[in-house]
Structure formats: C-alpha cells, structure tokens
Design a protein around this motif. Structure first.
Motif, PDB file in Angstrom:
ATOM      1  N   THR A 252      -1.189   0.997  23.880  1.00  0.00           N
ATOM      2  CA  THR A 252       0.137   1.562  23.616  1.00  0.00           C
ATOM      3  C   THR A 252       0.613   1.203  22.219  1.00  0.00           C
ATOM      4  N   GLU A 253       0.423  -0.061  21.831  1.00  0.00           N
ATOM      5  CA  GLU A 253       0.834  -0.483  20.498  1.00  0.00           C
ATOM      6  C   GLU A 253       0.019   0.231  19.422  1.00  0.00           C
ATOM      7  N   LYS A 254      -1.269   0.423  19.682  1.00  0.00           N
ATOM      8  CA  LYS A 254      -2.092   1.170  18.733  1.00  0.00           C
ATOM      9  C   LYS A 254      -1.537   2.579  18.532  1.00  0.00           C
ATOM     10  N   GLN A 255      -1.222   3.255  19.629  1.00  0.00           N
ATOM     11  CA  GLN A 255      -0.695   4.613  19.540  1.00  0.00           C
ATOM     12  C   GLN A 255       0.628   4.641  18.781  1.00  0.00           C
ATOM     13  N   GLU A 256       1.488   3.648  19.033  1.00  0.00           N
ATOM     14  CA  GLU A 256       2.785   3.606  18.361  1.00  0.00           C
ATOM     15  C   GLU A 256       2.633   3.382  16.863  1.00  0.00           C
ATOM     16  N   TRP A 257       1.783   2.413  16.493  1.00  0.00           N
ATOM     17  CA  TRP A 257       1.571   2.141  15.073  1.00  0.00           C
ATOM     18  C   TRP A 257       1.025   3.368  14.363  1.00  0.00           C
ATOM     19  N   MET A 258      -0.026   3.964  14.932  1.00  0.00           N
ATOM     20  CA  MET A 258      -0.652   5.110  14.273  1.00  0.00           C
ATOM     21  C   MET A 258       0.309   6.297  14.174  1.00  0.00           C
ATOM     22  N   ALA A 259       1.075   6.522  15.229  1.00  0.00           N
ATOM     23  CA  ALA A 259       2.014   7.648  15.225  1.00  0.00           C
ATOM     24  C   ALA A 259       3.098   7.456  14.165  1.00  0.00           C
ATOM     25  N   HIS A 260       3.653   6.264  14.075  1.00  0.00           N
ATOM     26  CA  HIS A 260       4.709   6.009  13.111  1.00  0.00           C
ATOM     27  C   HIS A 260       4.184   6.055  11.676  1.00  0.00           C
ATOM     28  N   ILE A 261       3.011   5.478  11.433  1.00  0.00           N
ATOM     29  CA  ILE A 261       2.452   5.518  10.079  1.00  0.00           C
ATOM     30  C   ILE A 261       2.154   6.957   9.676  1.00  0.00           C
ATOM     31  N   ASN A 262       1.492   7.698  10.568  1.00  0.00           N
ATOM     32  CA  ASN A 262       1.153   9.089  10.254  1.00  0.00           C
ATOM     33  C   ASN A 262       2.399   9.934  10.009  1.00  0.00           C
TER      34      ASN A 262
ATOM     35  N   MET B  78       0.849  -1.188   0.000  1.00  0.00           N
ATOM     36  CA  MET B  78       0.000   0.000   0.000  1.00  0.00           C
ATOM     37  C   MET B  78       0.886   1.240   0.000  1.00  0.00           C
ATOM     38  N   PRO B  79       0.843   2.062  -1.055  1.00  0.00           N
ATOM     39  CA  PRO B  79       1.643   3.307  -1.069  1.00  0.00           C
ATOM     40  C   PRO B  79       1.192   4.233   0.054  1.00  0.00           C
ATOM     41  N   LEU B  80       2.127   4.717   0.845  1.00  0.00           N
ATOM     42  CA  LEU B  80       1.767   5.568   1.983  1.00  0.00           C
ATOM     43  C   LEU B  80       1.166   6.900   1.549  1.00  0.00           C
ATOM     44  N   GLU B  81       1.442   7.335   0.327  1.00  0.00           N
ATOM     45  CA  GLU B  81       0.855   8.583  -0.156  1.00  0.00           C
ATOM     46  C   GLU B  81      -0.667   8.504  -0.213  1.00  0.00           C
ATOM     47  N   GLU B  82      -1.199   7.262  -0.279  1.00  0.00           N
ATOM     48  CA  GLU B  82      -2.646   7.074  -0.353  1.00  0.00           C
ATOM     49  C   GLU B  82      -3.263   6.748   1.011  1.00  0.00           C
ATOM     50  N   VAL B  83      -2.440   6.492   2.010  1.00  0.00           N
ATOM     51  CA  VAL B  83      -2.941   5.965   3.277  1.00  0.00           C
ATOM     52  C   VAL B  83      -3.491   7.067   4.177  1.00  0.00           C
ATOM     53  N   SER B  84      -4.634   6.775   4.769  1.00  0.00           N
ATOM     54  CA  SER B  84      -5.242   7.652   5.765  1.00  0.00           C
ATOM     55  C   SER B  84      -5.707   6.787   6.929  1.00  0.00           C
TER      56      SER B  84
ATOM     57  N   CYS C 179       5.301   8.887   8.832  1.00  0.00           N
ATOM     58  CA  CYS C 179       5.843   8.526   7.521  1.00  0.00           C
ATOM     59  C   CYS C 179       5.021   9.152   6.396  1.00  0.00           C
ATOM     60  N   VAL C 180       3.688   9.140   6.547  1.00  0.00           N
ATOM     61  CA  VAL C 180       2.817   9.742   5.534  1.00  0.00           C
ATOM     62  C   VAL C 180       3.080  11.238   5.429  1.00  0.00           C
ATOM     63  N   GLU C 181       3.160  11.916   6.570  1.00  0.00           N
ATOM     64  CA  GLU C 181       3.403  13.361   6.582  1.00  0.00           C
ATOM     65  C   GLU C 181       4.739  13.707   5.934  1.00  0.00           C
ATOM     66  N   ASP C 182       5.781  12.965   6.275  1.00  0.00           N
ATOM     67  CA  ASP C 182       7.107  13.224   5.702  1.00  0.00           C
ATOM     68  C   ASP C 182       7.100  13.008   4.192  1.00  0.00           C
ATOM     69  N   LEU C 183       6.427  11.943   3.765  1.00  0.00           N
ATOM     70  CA  LEU C 183       6.390  11.617   2.339  1.00  0.00           C
ATOM     71  C   LEU C 183       5.644  12.685   1.549  1.00  0.00           C
ATOM     72  N   LEU C 184       4.498  13.133   2.063  1.00  0.00           N
ATOM     73  CA  LEU C 184       3.720  14.158   1.376  1.00  0.00           C
ATOM     74  C   LEU C 184       4.462  15.492   1.354  1.00  0.00           C
ATOM     75  N   ARG C 185       5.160  15.789   2.434  1.00  0.00           N
ATOM     76  CA  ARG C 185       5.906  17.046   2.492  1.00  0.00           C
ATOM     77  C   ARG C 185       7.028  17.063   1.454  1.00  0.00           C
ATOM     78  N   LYS C 186       7.720  15.940   1.328  1.00  0.00           N
ATOM     79  CA  LYS C 186       8.829  15.881   0.379  1.00  0.00           C
ATOM     80  C   LYS C 186       8.338  15.884  -1.067  1.00  0.00           C
ATOM     81  N   SER C 187       7.204  15.238  -1.314  1.00  0.00           N
ATOM     82  CA  SER C 187       6.693  15.146  -2.680  1.00  0.00           C
ATOM     83  C   SER C 187       5.884  16.366  -3.091  1.00  0.00           C
ATOM     84  N   GLY C 188       5.391  17.117  -2.092  1.00  0.00           N
ATOM     85  CA  GLY C 188       4.562  18.275  -2.388  1.00  0.00           C
ATOM     86  C   GLY C 188       3.137  17.916  -2.760  1.00  0.00           C
ATOM     87  N   LYS C 189       2.772  16.649  -2.602  1.00  0.00           N
ATOM     88  CA  LYS C 189       1.427  16.206  -2.955  1.00  0.00           C
ATOM     89  C   LYS C 189       0.452  16.459  -1.801  1.00  0.00           C
ATOM     90  N   LYS C 190      -0.835  16.490  -2.138  1.00  0.00           N
ATOM     91  CA  LYS C 190      -1.872  16.662  -1.132  1.00  0.00           C
ATOM     92  C   LYS C 190      -2.419  15.295  -0.716  1.00  0.00           C
TER      93      LYS C 190
END
Length: 303
Positions: free
Chosen positions: A117-127, A80-86, A129-140
């Motif tokens: 705790t694991e839920k918070q860790e998973w969601m925080a790390h995924i989010n 699953m491409p992270l650029e599409e993940v929400s 990665c998504v934020e960093d990827l979108l910021r670098k690509s300039g995509k919405k």
C-alpha cells in the motif's frame, strides 16, 4: 491539493521544520510556489547494503537524507528535480518486496516501502507531481537516465571478464554508464558523460568502446579543456582514485537502530489516517502496534 496548500501557513511551517531537521548541512527549501506533498522513511538500496533514508516529496523536487536522529536530525541532503524523475516498479521476490526504481539523469537507485500500500501511495504521488510539473512547464519527460548500480553483494567476481575474484586487494568498481561491478582491469578508462558530471568518469571497457564510436550531438568537444589528454587516452591513474565510494556518499553514515514503523504522510490526502498538520520531522513519540510491526517485517533485510 497543491493549490490549497501553496500559500498556507501550515505548508510554510512544514517546510521550515524540514529545513530545521537538516540544519546547516542542508540548503534552504522554502521557495515561492513550493509545497511539501508528503514525507516518510524508505529503504534505499545502497552500494553495500540497504539503508533507511528519510524522503520528502515536494511538488517540484524529491529530497532525501541520512537519518541521524529519527524525526529530529538528518544530513547528506540530496535534491532531485522532479522534471528528471522516472519511476519503474520492481516485481517482488523472495528477498525483497515493494520496491521500485527512482531514475534521474545524474543518479538512479532502488527503494523499498514497508508495505505494498505504501509503495502504491509513494509511486502515485510522485508520478502525479511529475505529470503536473511537466504539464505546466510544457517540457517532455527525460529519456536518458543514469544507470542503477549493481550492489556489491551481487558480484563476487568481475561481471565482464568473469575471472577476477574481488578481495580486499582486488577492489570493486562501478561503471558509471551501465552500473556493472567490474575489476580495475576491465574499467581502466574514463569517458565524459555530460548528464552526470562535467568531468570524465570511470566506465567499463565495453561501454568505453561503444561510447567513443557513438558521439552524442551537442556534447562538448572532448579536447576543449584540461582533461582532454586524459579523456582521449582514456586512462585512469594507477592509484584508483576514481573509487566507487566517490559517488555513493550517502553510505558514509550508518543507519540508526531500528525504530517503530511510521506510515508516510501525504498532506491533503484524505485517505491517510494521520493528522494533516503533524510532520514526521518533529519531536513526537511513536508507539509500535501489531499492524506497524507486521508492516515493517516486509522491509528488505540487510545483505
């Protein structure tokens, strides 16, 4: 964290280990700039019941697969491409805890962690990665996502007509647009959903009427290819070949017997107590402790 690991030998070994666990059934995962951020087991809500799936979080993709042999072999790799993940958190209830939605344009579903705790860790790390990827690509961020399918167990009768009782003969079908469980009579049509497939997919009658009157700009002409007649008429073949099973291929392999609960590993995260160079995808043996046993007790039960 990603910058530290991107060119490291340790990251290269971890990715090679993941590729080895999928074997010939998976696709190569080692590409320039890719980093394995974390890995662990989550409970995925499948069409028939919850099942354990192995997840791997990279800085640009989220990968999961069926567990054939714990820590050694996985199959049915999904990427699953992270650029599409929400992500969207789900409130706890009496039956299920520590869950959240993972949505993409082509497939959306619910997963559960063993602890909050694991839920918070998973969601925080995924989010992150998504934020960093979108910021670098300039995509919405992607706004339109595939519907989450309602599990079979939650619908004993058609969710539209409220009359048809599902039996061995009267099969359940899922609308690919809204995810509702409906009977064949209430889902007799197909519609082209470009974000999900290049072919027309089964939709419920209500979604079909709504979709055919609200054409999306930029969608291909429905009369442009060989499926034009079928789409314009909106009819499925009488054999019901467009079964709900067709899109939920990750259900074909049964989950293995329950094992000791392993906490997820997020590499480079100092808050995790596990060794940073020890991949879950290995031949290591894990022992059960009272703490991990208690954590596993919070995972959802099979329907």
């Amino acid at each position: 964290m990603v910058d530290r690991l991107v060119n490291s030998e340790l990251n290269t070994r971890r990715i090679a280990s993941v590729e080895s666990c999928f074997g010939s059934s998976g696709v190569p995962l080692a590409v320039s700039g890719r980093v394995l951020v974390g890995e662990g087991v989550l409970t995925k809500m499948c069409r028939k019941r919850p099942k354990s799936r192995q997840f791997f979080l990279f800085n640009d993709i989220l990968v999961y697969g069926n567990i054939v042999i714990g820590k050694k072999k996985y199959n049915k790799q999904h990427i699953m491409p992270l650029e599409e993940v929400s992500l969207e958190s789900i409130p706890d209830n009496q039956q299920y805890r520590n869950g959240w939605y993972i949505r993409t344009t082509t497939k959306s579903f619910v997963v559960y962690a063993a602890t909050s705790t694991e839920k918070q860790e998973w969601m925080a790390h995924i989010n992150k990665c998504v934020e960093d990827l979108l910021r670098k690509s300039g995509k919405k961020p992607v706004e339109n996502h595939a519907a989450v399918w309602v599990p079979d167990a939650e619908a004993s009768i058609c969710m539209h007509c409220k009359k048809t009782q599902f039996t061995f003969v009267q099969r359940r079908h899922h609308c690919r647009n809204c995810g509702a469980v409906v009977c064949a009579g209430c889902s007799s049509k197909k519609f082209l959903l470009p974000q999900q497939s290049g072919k027309a997919l089964r939709v419920c009658d209500a979604c079909y009427e709504r979709l055919r009157h609200t054409p999306a700009s930029g969608d291909p002409d429905p009369d442009a290819d060989a499926d034009a007649t079928e789409r314009s008429a909106g009819k499925l073949n009488a054999s019901g070949a467009d079964s709900s099973n067709d899109d939920d291929t990750d259900e074909d392999t049964a989950s293995p017997a329950a094992e000791a609960h392993d906490e997820p590993r997020f590499y480079g995260d100092n808050s995790m107590s596990s060794a940073p160079d020890d991949s879950i995808c290995s031949t290591a043996t894990t022992t059960t402790t009272p703490a991990t046993a208690a954590a596993a007790a919070h995972a959802p039960n099979n329907c």
